[in-house]
Design an enzyme around this catalytic site. Structure first.
Site, PDB file in Angstrom:
ATOM      1  N   HIS A 114       0.876  -1.169   0.000  1.00 26.10           N
ATOM      2  CA  HIS A 114       0.000   0.000   0.000  1.00 26.10           C
ATOM      3  C   HIS A 114       0.918   1.224   0.000  1.00 26.10           C
ATOM      4  O   HIS A 114       2.025   1.174   0.540  1.00 26.10           O
ATOM      5  CB  HIS A 114      -0.824  -0.053   1.291  1.00 26.10           C
ATOM      6  CG  HIS A 114      -1.921   0.956   1.370  1.00 26.10           C
ATOM      7  ND1 HIS A 114      -1.705   2.242   1.801  1.00 26.10           N
ATOM      8  CD2 HIS A 114      -3.247   0.867   1.103  1.00 26.10           C
ATOM      9  CE1 HIS A 114      -2.859   2.894   1.787  1.00 26.10           C
ATOM     10  NE2 HIS A 114      -3.802   2.089   1.369  1.00 26.10           N
ATOM     11  N   ASP A 191       3.110  -3.954   7.876  1.00 26.43           N
ATOM     12  CA  ASP A 191       1.834  -3.276   7.725  1.00 26.43           C
ATOM     13  C   ASP A 191       0.734  -4.316   7.949  1.00 26.43           C
ATOM     14  O   ASP A 191       0.528  -5.194   7.112  1.00 26.43           O
ATOM     15  CB  ASP A 191       1.767  -2.681   6.316  1.00 26.43           C
ATOM     16  CG  ASP A 191       0.383  -2.161   5.965  1.00 26.43           C
ATOM     17  OD1 ASP A 191      -0.517  -2.212   6.829  1.00 26.43           O
ATOM     18  OD2 ASP A 191       0.212  -1.711   4.818  1.00 26.43           O
ATOM     19  N   GLN A 194      -4.562  -5.005   6.978  1.00 25.62           N
ATOM     20  CA  GLN A 194      -5.564  -5.970   6.493  1.00 25.62           C
ATOM     21  C   GLN A 194      -5.443  -7.308   7.221  1.00 25.62           C
ATOM     22  O   GLN A 194      -6.057  -8.296   6.812  1.00 25.62           O
ATOM     23  CB  GLN A 194      -5.399  -6.203   4.979  1.00 25.62           C
ATOM     24  CG  GLN A 194      -5.590  -4.962   4.126  1.00 25.62           C
ATOM     25  CD  GLN A 194      -7.016  -4.446   4.117  1.00 25.62           C
ATOM     26  OE1 GLN A 194      -7.954  -5.121   4.546  1.00 25.62           O
ATOM     27  NE2 GLN A 194      -7.198  -3.222   3.637  1.00 25.62           N
ATOM     28  N   LYS A 217     -10.544  -0.337  10.077  1.00 28.71           N
ATOM     29  CA  LYS A 217     -10.705  -1.532   9.237  1.00 28.71           C
ATOM     30  C   LYS A 217     -11.021  -2.754  10.096  1.00 28.71           C
ATOM     31  O   LYS A 217     -11.119  -3.871   9.601  1.00 28.71           O
ATOM     32  CB  LYS A 217      -9.430  -1.773   8.422  1.00 28.71           C
ATOM     33  CG  LYS A 217      -9.157  -0.666   7.406  1.00 28.71           C
ATOM     34  CD  LYS A 217      -7.959  -1.011   6.574  1.00 28.71           C
ATOM     35  CE  LYS A 217      -7.364   0.190   5.890  1.00 28.71           C
ATOM     36  NZ  LYS A 217      -8.123   0.616   4.708  1.00 28.71           N
ATOM     37  N   CYS A 354      -4.917   2.471  -3.703  1.00 23.81           N
ATOM     38  CA  CYS A 354      -3.687   3.007  -3.090  1.00 23.81           C
ATOM     39  C   CYS A 354      -2.529   2.030  -3.227  1.00 23.81           C
ATOM     40  O   CYS A 354      -1.671   1.946  -2.339  1.00 23.81           O
ATOM     41  CB  CYS A 354      -3.896   3.349  -1.617  1.00 23.81           C
ATOM     42  SG  CYS A 354      -5.221   4.496  -1.315  1.00 23.81           S
TER      43      CYS A 354
END
Ligand SMILES: Cc1ncc(COP(=O)(O)O)c(C=O)c1O
Lengths: 400, 141
Positions: A114, A191, A194, A217, A354
């Site tokens: 991302h 990261d 998700q 999220k 993104c």
């Protein structure tokens, strides 16, 4: 999905089919009410007010920190509240990256990233002269340990990759990668934006150095995110932002900082959002993250298989490990297709999500992305598939 | 269905057969490229102005049908127009598609087919990109 879950998410009452959780999840009533409770009943600052409401606010705020720490198996002093995953990753890039890298360093990253992971490191690379190296993805766009090994050298100082891809839905082998990275003395920045809504994240076992994610999220409010950092790093890192509440002593010539995590929480934080995030963790834990993951995967597997049966659809991640399915209707630009879904009250996403580099890798300008989560149903997926069939017919008819 | 207000026949015709496509390697032209990173549109407009008249206008567009067709229609309308008139046409077009006040008496010629865009707020940008690039190319004179 049972009636209870349906009633927990007031956003579903509009009848819209919401398949865009990867962009932001829906928010359950318990989260909404916790945020409202703060704004309506408390509305005090933390660590300052020596009155009842100020004390209750501080307690609720710190309670979330403990919940988050438990949720990802870390210590609460390793949990920093930020504005979101983006701001967490920038914190690491600025505060660790700019001070520890030079022209002899190498940063390993992937085309899956991302922009919130790629761009801060591209910036650090330009500033410090450190070289960015990309892991060669396999033909499905996956990161493999073998390919990672080929990019790793004694010069590698940072490995910055995602746990779960927001376009391809793959779960990356970050445990193996971390072990290898540590052998050469590199730090690992993950990261997890998700990942946290799907996987049981165990930071003790993963042993990574930094882990970033967003509240919104994972059923929480916007404006709040988390950065986990190993105590040993946080102790020696400089603050990212300077201001109120993060300082210890302030003098004209020199000032000193509080210990982590307060050192990294300058100014008034989004207190209501932090309190709401605590309720989001409760919601996930009450259902059980393994149950959520199992349910979501079954649904997305079904969605993917049904899409694959259709003529005129290209699915880019038939081996997705999560709720994310990315595809295109052949010959129909994603931005045209999305208007059809919108008209039928189905919320999916079109564009580059993104993550431009992975679209370059796939050789496409844009894509459609459907994400399913715990509040979605088989019926909704069936409707989605019917609408997809009709969309293909419609666009064919008007000349695409 | 509602979408028919967006996908008018003329738009589809321009999408499939875009006019004045392909850029020229000619220093007399002014060139502006605009990319929309959120949707992947990539539009370049090239203009040649002589004696305050738009002598030529070329485009290279990838993206959705609305953005590609809008670039194509733009070039056809603008060639031969005085710069001042072209600018006010572009301004009026941009106001029309974004559902702002616009001058109904001004003849937008074939670009009138984009009047349906205002019902689709998510598509305003698609219709606008080429026209914004066109204005910028004249203002960079
Ligand atoms: C994988 C991934 N990383 C980072 C982010 C950035 O999150 P935020 O916009 O909440 O900072 C997102 C969200 O779009 C994401 O999907």
């Amino acid at each position: 999905m049972n009636e209870k879950i349906f009633n927990d998410f007031p956003q579903l009452k509009s009848g819209m089919i919401y398949f865009d959780t990867a962009a932001t999840s829906l928010k359950p009533l318990s989260v909404i009410e916790a945020v409202n409770h703060y704004n309506k009943d408390l509305s005090s600052n933390i660590n300052r007010g020596m009155y009842d409401k100020g004390i209750e606010t501080t307690e609720l705020y710190e309670e979330t920190r403990v919940k988050i720490a438990h949720f990802i198996n870390a210590k609460s002093e390793e949990i920093i509240f930020t504005r979101g995953a983006t701001s967490s990753l920038n914190l690491v890039a600025y505060s660790w990256g700019l001070n520890n890298l030079d022209k002899d360093s190498e940063i390993i990253i992937s085309e899956q990233e991302h922009h919130s992971q790629f761009l801060p490191w591209q910036f650090v690379s330009k500033k410090t002269g450190a070289k960015i190296k990309f892991i060669e993805l396999d033909r499905f766009g996956r990161i493999t340990v073998e390919a990672f090994k080929k990019t790793l050298t004694s010069k590698t100082k940072v490995v910055a990759i995602n746990y779960v891809s927001n376009v391809l839905g793959y779960v990356n082998p970050i445990k193996e990668i971390t072990e290898l990275a540590h052998e050469v003395g590199a730090i690992v920045v993950i990261d997890g934006a998700q990942a946290v809504q799907h996987l049981k994240v165990d930071l003790k076992s993963l042993n990574i150095d930094f882990f970033a994610f967003s509240g919104h999220k994972m059923l929480g409010p916007t404006g709040i995110g988390v950065l986990y950092g190993k105590s040993s790093h946080l102790k020696v890192m400089q603050p990212f932002e300077y201001g109120g509440d993060m300082n210890e002593d302030v003098e004209k010539d020199i000032s000193t900082w509080k210990k982590a995590p307060q050192k990294f929480e300058a100014g008034t934080m989004p207190i209501g959002s932090v309190i709401g995030l605590g309720k989001a963790v409760d919601y996930i834990e009450n259902l059980g993250i393994e149950n959520i993951d199992e349910y979501t995967k079954k649904l997305s597997r079904y969605l993917c298989d049904e899409l694959l049966k259709l003529e005129g659809v290209t699915v880019y991640n038939p081996y997705s490990d999560s709720g994310v399915i990315t595809y295109n209707l052949n010959g129909i630009p994603a931005h045209d297709a999305i208007s059809y879904y919108a008209e039928k009250k189905i919320a999916i996403r079109s564009g580059q999500h993104c993550a431009k580099l992975i679209h370059d890798f796939l050789g496409i300008h844009s894509s459609l992305r459907a994400t399913v989560y715990l509040y979605n149903t088989l019926d909704e997926v069936n409707t989605f598939i019917e609408v997809t069939k009709k969309a293909i017919e419609y666009f064919k008819e008007i000349g695409f | 269905m509602n979408l028919d207000n967006l996908y008018r026949e003329i738009i589809m015709e321009h999408y499939k057969n875009p006019r004045n496509k392909g850029l020229l390697d000619d220093e007399r032209y002014h060139k502006i490229r605009i990319k929309n990173p959120s949707c992947g549109d990539d539009i370049t407009i090239q203009t040649l102005v002589e004696d305050d008249i738009i002598k030529d206008c070329r485009q290279e567009a990838t993206g959705c049908s609305i953005s590609v067709a809008s670039a194509s229609v733009l070039t056809e309308i603008m060639i031969g127009k005085p710069v001042e008139e072209a600018l006010s046409l572009a301004e009026n077009f941009l106001n029309m598609v974004s559902n702002k006040e616009f001058n109904h008496d001004m003849d937008l010629e074939e670009a009138e087919v984009f009047s349906g865009v205002k019902q689709f707020p998510a598509r305003i940008k698609c219709a606008s990109i080429a026209w914004v690039a066109f204005k910028d190319s004249l203002e960079s004179e």
